[in-house]
Design a protein around this motif. Structure first.
Motif, PDB file in Angstrom:
ATOM      1  N   GLU A 111     -12.357  70.564  -5.313  1.00  8.07           N
ATOM      2  CA  GLU A 111     -12.835  69.185  -5.198  1.00  8.07           C
ATOM      3  C   GLU A 111     -14.061  68.963  -6.082  1.00  8.07           C
ATOM      4  N   GLU A 113     -14.821  70.619  -8.791  1.00  9.67           N
ATOM      5  CA  GLU A 113     -14.363  70.632 -10.184  1.00  9.67           C
ATOM      6  C   GLU A 113     -13.802  69.271 -10.567  1.00  9.67           C
ATOM      7  N   LYS A 114     -12.999  68.720  -9.688  1.00 12.92           N
ATOM      8  CA  LYS A 114     -12.386  67.412  -9.942  1.00 12.92           C
ATOM      9  C   LYS A 114     -13.463  66.350 -10.160  1.00 12.92           C
ATOM     10  N   TYR A 117     -15.590  67.214 -13.510  1.00 15.75           N
ATOM     11  CA  TYR A 117     -14.910  67.113 -14.797  1.00 15.75           C
ATOM     12  C   TYR A 117     -14.323  65.732 -15.084  1.00 15.75           C
ATOM     13  N   ALA A 118     -14.164  64.888 -14.086  1.00 10.57           N
ATOM     14  CA  ALA A 118     -13.551  63.568 -14.291  1.00 10.57           C
ATOM     15  C   ALA A 118     -14.312  62.727 -15.324  1.00 10.57           C
TER      16      ALA A 118
END
Length: 167
Positions: A111, A113-114, A117-118
């Motif tokens: 979560e 990372e998401k 990186y978004a």
């Protein structure tokens, strides 16, 4: 009728070859672009720190569990069957807790990372879009992709890095 189908096939082939030649395709090295971005480096550092903390918590839990297991194993001959069964159940519960802790850490990391990186992905895709439009590229392919068969067209990596003010 046969001549008509041969003529139709020749026309389709001619048109498709003409369309293929009209398309401009460029490649770029997405990995080198991402690795040059300070935002990506910071996100990687933050995620590594988060992972280190979670790994330390899990290690602490498993070390305590192993110490308790060693103690219980040494004391087992001196304990009653009921006590040993109770201790075995306790060890299974501790092992399940450690497993859940590990799974939770993996979900939390995914979560994070998401979320991290978004915005980086969005920024890169906007820059790629601007460069593609400015240079009239119909397609831009990542050189690291397994779908890339031929790399002979222009390389858009430098232009995208310039758009992102990277070196």
């Amino acid at each position: 009728m046969k001549k008509l189908s041969v003529l139709f096939a020749a026309i389709v082939m001619f048109v498709s070859v003409g369309m293929a030649k009209a398309q401009k395709i460029a490649t770029l090295d997405l990995v080198s672009i991402l690795n040059a971005m300070p935002e990506k480096k910071k996100a990687d550092t933050d995620l590594k720190a988060f992972l280190d903390v979670k790994e330390a918590e899990i290690k602490k839990k498993t070390d305590a569990m192993q110490a308790k297991y060693k103690l219980y194993t040494e004391e087992a001959p001196k304990k009653t069957e009921a006590e040993n069964k109770s201790r075995g159940d306790e060890m299974q519960k501790l092992q399940a807790e450690a497993q859940q802790m590990s799974e939770r850490a993996q979900k939390d990391l995914a979560e994070k990372e998401k979320v991290a990186y978004a915005p980086i992905e969005k920024k890169v895709m906007e820059a790629v879009g601007k460069v593609a439009k400015a240079n009239s590229y119909d397609y831009v392919m990542d050189v690291n992709s397994t779908g890339l068969i031929y790399k002979g067209g222009p390389d858009a990596t430098a232009a995208v890095k310039k758009e992102l003010n990277l070196q």
